[in-house]
Design a protein around this motif. Structure first.
Motif, PDB file in Angstrom:
ATOM      1  N   UNK A   1      55.301  27.025  37.927  1.00 31.22           N
ATOM      2  CA  UNK A   1      55.957  28.093  37.166  1.00 31.22           C
ATOM      3  C   UNK A   1      55.014  28.678  36.129  1.00 31.22           C
ATOM      4  N   UNK A   2      55.371  29.843  35.621  1.00 28.93           N
ATOM      5  CA  UNK A   2      54.665  30.446  34.496  1.00 28.93           C
ATOM      6  C   UNK A   2      53.414  31.221  34.842  1.00 28.93           C
ATOM      7  N   UNK A   3      53.189  31.495  36.145  1.00 29.72           N
ATOM      8  CA  UNK A   3      51.962  32.182  36.535  1.00 29.72           C
ATOM      9  C   UNK A   3      52.150  33.697  36.680  1.00 29.72           C
ATOM     10  N   UNK A   4      53.371  34.176  36.518  1.00 31.65           N
ATOM     11  CA  UNK A   4      53.617  35.616  36.538  1.00 31.65           C
ATOM     12  C   UNK A   4      53.240  36.279  37.849  1.00 31.65           C
ATOM     13  N   UNK A   5      52.849  37.547  37.808  1.00 32.73           N
ATOM     14  CA  UNK A   5      52.513  38.286  39.030  1.00 32.73           C
ATOM     15  C   UNK A   5      51.379  37.666  39.842  1.00 32.73           C
ATOM     16  N   UNK A   6      50.527  36.875  39.207  1.00 29.48           N
ATOM     17  CA  UNK A   6      49.415  36.236  39.921  1.00 29.48           C
ATOM     18  C   UNK A   6      49.924  35.306  41.010  1.00 29.48           C
ATOM     19  N   UNK A   7      51.151  34.842  40.877  1.00 30.53           N
ATOM     20  CA  UNK A   7      51.724  33.904  41.833  1.00 30.53           C
ATOM     21  C   UNK A   7      51.949  34.536  43.203  1.00 30.53           C
ATOM     22  N   UNK A   8      51.945  35.857  43.252  1.00 28.96           N
ATOM     23  CA  UNK A   8      52.241  36.557  44.501  1.00 28.96           C
ATOM     24  C   UNK A   8      50.988  36.963  45.265  1.00 28.96           C
ATOM     25  N   UNK A   9      49.817  36.595  44.755  1.00 28.22           N
ATOM     26  CA  UNK A   9      48.552  36.984  45.388  1.00 28.22           C
ATOM     27  C   UNK A   9      47.833  35.737  45.890  1.00 28.22           C
ATOM     28  N   UNK A  10      47.185  35.849  47.044  1.00 26.41           N
ATOM     29  CA  UNK A  10      46.404  34.736  47.572  1.00 26.41           C
ATOM     30  C   UNK A  10      45.526  35.139  48.733  1.00 26.41           C
ATOM     31  N   UNK A  11      46.059  35.974  49.628  1.00 26.78           N
ATOM     32  CA  UNK A  11      45.348  36.295  50.859  1.00 26.78           C
ATOM     33  C   UNK A  11      44.384  37.466  50.626  1.00 26.78           C
ATOM     34  N   UNK A  12      43.267  37.158  49.964  1.00 26.32           N
ATOM     35  CA  UNK A  12      42.202  38.126  49.688  1.00 26.32           C
ATOM     36  C   UNK A  12      40.895  37.505  50.158  1.00 26.32           C
ATOM     37  N   UNK A  13      40.127  38.242  50.955  1.00 23.26           N
ATOM     38  CA  UNK A  13      38.905  37.672  51.514  1.00 23.26           C
ATOM     39  C   UNK A  13      37.751  37.750  50.517  1.00 23.26           C
ATOM     40  N   UNK A  14      36.707  36.967  50.803  1.00 22.12           N
ATOM     41  CA  UNK A  14      35.539  36.942  49.931  1.00 22.12           C
ATOM     42  C   UNK A  14      34.874  38.305  49.878  1.00 22.12           C
ATOM     43  N   UNK A  15      34.791  39.001  51.004  1.00 22.23           N
ATOM     44  CA  UNK A  15      34.166  40.325  51.005  1.00 22.23           C
ATOM     45  C   UNK A  15      34.976  41.325  50.185  1.00 22.23           C
ATOM     46  N   UNK A  16      36.295  41.242  50.291  1.00 18.51           N
ATOM     47  CA  UNK A  16      37.138  42.136  49.493  1.00 18.51           C
ATOM     48  C   UNK A  16      36.948  41.863  48.004  1.00 18.51           C
ATOM     49  N   UNK A  17      36.916  40.601  47.647  1.00 14.67           N
ATOM     50  CA  UNK A  17      36.708  40.243  46.236  1.00 14.67           C
ATOM     51  C   UNK A  17      35.349  40.727  45.755  1.00 14.67           C
ATOM     52  N   UNK A  18      34.326  40.541  46.572  1.00  7.47           N
ATOM     53  CA  UNK A  18      32.993  40.983  46.173  1.00  7.47           C
ATOM     54  C   UNK A  18      32.972  42.494  45.953  1.00  7.47           C
ATOM     55  N   UNK A  19      33.663  43.245  46.812  1.00  7.41           N
ATOM     56  CA  UNK A  19      33.727  44.692  46.634  1.00  7.41           C
ATOM     57  C   UNK A  19      34.429  45.072  45.346  1.00  7.41           C
ATOM     58  N   UNK A  20      35.527  44.387  45.037  1.00  2.00           N
ATOM     59  CA  UNK A  20      36.268  44.653  43.802  1.00  2.00           C
ATOM     60  C   UNK A  20      35.402  44.371  42.580  1.00  2.00           C
ATOM     61  N   UNK A  21      34.696  43.259  42.606  1.00  2.18           N
ATOM     62  CA  UNK A  21      33.853  42.890  41.470  1.00  2.18           C
ATOM     63  C   UNK A  21      32.626  43.782  41.346  1.00  2.18           C
ATOM     64  N   UNK A  22      32.084  44.209  42.486  1.00  2.00           N
ATOM     65  CA  UNK A  22      30.939  45.121  42.437  1.00  2.00           C
ATOM     66  C   UNK A  22      31.342  46.444  41.791  1.00  2.00           C
ATOM     67  N   UNK A  23      32.520  46.952  42.141  1.00  6.62           N
ATOM     68  CA  UNK A  23      33.011  48.189  41.533  1.00  6.62           C
ATOM     69  C   UNK A  23      33.212  48.011  40.030  1.00  6.62           C
ATOM     70  N   UNK A  24      33.773  46.884  39.650  1.00  4.90           N
ATOM     71  CA  UNK A  24      33.999  46.626  38.220  1.00  4.90           C
ATOM     72  C   UNK A  24      32.669  46.530  37.477  1.00  4.90           C
ATOM     73  N   UNK A  25      31.709  45.842  38.082  1.00  2.00           N
ATOM     74  CA  UNK A  25      30.406  45.680  37.434  1.00  2.00           C
ATOM     75  C   UNK A  25      29.740  47.025  37.196  1.00  2.00           C
ATOM     76  N   UNK A  26      29.813  47.890  38.188  1.00  2.00           N
ATOM     77  CA  UNK A  26      29.219  49.229  38.059  1.00  2.00           C
ATOM     78  C   UNK A  26      29.910  50.015  36.945  1.00  2.00           C
ATOM     79  N   UNK A  27      31.234  49.953  36.899  1.00  4.55           N
ATOM     80  CA  UNK A  27      31.980  50.677  35.866  1.00  4.55           C
ATOM     81  C   UNK A  27      31.652  50.158  34.468  1.00  4.55           C
ATOM     82  N   UNK A  28      31.419  48.857  34.357  1.00  5.21           N
ATOM     83  CA  UNK A  28      31.077  48.282  33.055  1.00  5.21           C
ATOM     84  C   UNK A  28      29.648  48.574  32.638  1.00  5.21           C
ATOM     85  N   UNK A  29      28.804  48.918  33.619  1.00  2.00           N
ATOM     86  CA  UNK A  29      27.413  49.210  33.314  1.00  2.00           C
ATOM     87  C   UNK A  29      26.466  48.057  33.568  1.00  2.00           C
TER      88      UNK A  29
END
Length: 522
Positions: A118-146
């Protein structure tokens, strides 16, 4: 002495990118060196555990995770329609339960009243994300942050001294105050620095691939143990995994061929499938090793550079993500000069035990996968345990990572655990206030605010009311989302909060700094 950058990160996979983002929002300059010119398409991890999702959620990336999972669920539905054209179990389970050694866990048997679930909020509904998808998400964030990412640049040498590290990469030298090796299981940084890397030898030859094949209807869906090993089919179209015993791969670097995969699938499954196309494939073993310390002077390790093991249960990517989130704010604080004494050493203290647990968790699964009679007898016993509510809940909690906590020496049960995602009266949630990577003091009464006065931009104070009546009266959350202090009675022991602030945020900058505190109030 002049420096080109505060921190050099070797490796631009998910761990390196997450670490780089954490360093940047913490106030450190960083450059990421990645030997590949583009993302590696080889099939790897296929899911995220709860601590990983919570960490990403606390940095504002939940929408991207939802979108990625939705795409995967569409592919899962397509796979199920192909397998059951006349109808069948075409819906995903309500909660990702996972498997242990290929023994599937039924989400219907989860004890959802267990407090650790209990107590994990909306994060509890996420799990099925692949490593490549995560890497793409983080790469986009890194670029936006500079974040500066240099692709096609491989670290080939390093010289560390008491003040920093000079690395050789891409034909030039880069001087940094710190170096972090996030460069995988065969880490150049680890080898050149001389970290001890003890562990156990491998005994399996395993493959994972996305393929086109004829005769796949003969393969059962999910995980299955056979007389010759273990195999998995699904949950995405064309995904297959095999585990064989009796020898490790002769050449880990050779390309995986259709003939090799076909022979492995046939051997383990007993079917006559024909692999017509290999889209992406990899071979792996159960080599299990961990460095004895995550830091040697100015050089640190994170992710597979610090620990390797078999990928069963999706532990590797998630373990590395936890390393990155734990290390990022501590190293940034050290760079900025406000870190209390010994803060950076708590990286090894806190993460090494979790890494050691993961290695043993994966070793235990190898035992249950062995095809010999003794191991199969044990597998039957464990299978019977997973068919109970208590057994399923235990295994699911371990796989999901909700058990993970640090020994932070506090009396309140929340201390050392991930912060609960409390809902606030203004409609926000606790995670919404951690996007900037600062510590957070939840102070609905307003009586604790003055104690955080000298910490300036290191902390954000929230005086908004909490809707959950069981929530503590006061809560101090570290930048990585873990609870450093909590109290059910405001003002009962202000000295304990002052001690926690000093332990994790160092010495106050000075009195009268209240105006610089980031505050959200009713």
């Amino acid at each position: 002495m002049s420096y080109d950058v505060d921190v050099v990160v070797a490796g631009g996979g998910p761990v390196g990118l997450m670490l780089a983002c954490e360093l940047l929002i913490g106030g450190a300059s960083v450059v990421v060196l990645e030997r590949l010119t583009e993302m590696d398409p080889t099939i790897k991890a296929g899911s995220l555990n709860t601590p990983s999702v919570e960490a990403l959620y606390r940095r504002g990336m939940l929408p991207e995770l939802r979108e990625a999972q939705d795409r995967n669920m569409e592919q899962f539905a397509t796979f199920m329609r192909q397998r059951f054209p006349d109808g069948g179990p075409a819906k995903a389970p309500p909660r990702f339960a996972g498997h242990f050694a290929g023994i599937m866990l039924s989400a219907d048997r989860l004890d959802t009243s267990d407090p650790e679930l209990a107590g994990h909020g909306p994060a509890d509904l996420i799990g099925m994300v692949t490593q490549q998808q995560l890497e793409g998400i983080l790469a986009d964030r890194a670029v936006k942050l500079g974040v500066e990412i240099r692709r096609g640049v491989e670290l080939t040498g390093l010289k560390a001294d008491a003040d920093g590290v000079t690395v050789t990469a891409g034909g030039e030298e880069i001087r940094g105050r710190w170096l972090v090796g996030c460069d995988g299981g065969r880490s150049t940084v680890r080898k050149l620095t001389g970290f001890d890397f003890p562990g156990t030898e491998p005994e399996i030859n395993a493959h994972q691939a996305m393929v086109e094949m004829e005769g796949s209807e003969a393969l059962k869906t999910g995980w299955h143990a056979t007389a010759t090993g273990v195999y998995a089919h699904g949950p995405l179209p064309g995904r297959v995994l095999t585990v064989e015993f009796g020898g490790v791969p002769a050449d880990r670097d050779a390309a995986v061929t259709a003939e090799e995969l076909q022979a492995s699938i046939r051997n383990v499954s007993g079917t006559d499938v024909v692999v017509t196309e290999v889209k992406t494939a990899t071979r792996f073993t159960d080599n299990a090793r961990q460095v004895t310390t995550y830091r040697m002077g100015r050089v640190l390790l994170a992710g597979d550079a610090a620990h390797v093991h078999s990928p069963f249960g999706g532990q590797g990517l998630n373990l590395g993500m936890g390393d990155a989130v734990n290390l990022g704010w501590k190293l940034a604080a050290t760079v900025r000069g406000w870190a209390p004494e010994g803060l950076l050493d708590t990286y090894t203290t806190e993460r090494h035990p979790i890494g050691a647990w993961v290695l043993d968790w994966t070793r235990a699964q190898i035992v249950l996968m062995r095809p010999d009679p003794r191991s199969r007898a044990l597998r039957e016993v464990v299978t019977e345990l997973t068919e109970t509510v208590t057994g399923t809940t235990y295994f699911a909690k371990q796989i999901s990572g909700v058990w993970q906590r640090y020994d932070l020496h506090g009396d309140h049960p929340l201390v050392g655990a991930g912060a609960p995602d409390l809902e606030l009266a203004d409609g926000s949630r606790l995670a919404d206030h951690l996007h900037e990577g600062r510590a957070l003091l939840l102070d609905p009464s307003g009586g604790l605010r003055a104690l955080a006065g000298g910490y300036g931009d290191r902390i954000k104070v929230i005086t908004e009311a909490v809707l959950d009546e069981t929530a503590p009266a006061g809560l101090l959350v570290r930048p990585d989302g873990f609870v450093a202090w909590a109290s059910d009675t405001v003002g009962a022991d202000p000295g304990s909060l002052e001690a926690a602030l000093s332990t994790w945020l160092g010495t106050p900058a000075g009195e009268g700094a209240n105006a610089s505190i980031g505050e959200s109030a009713a």
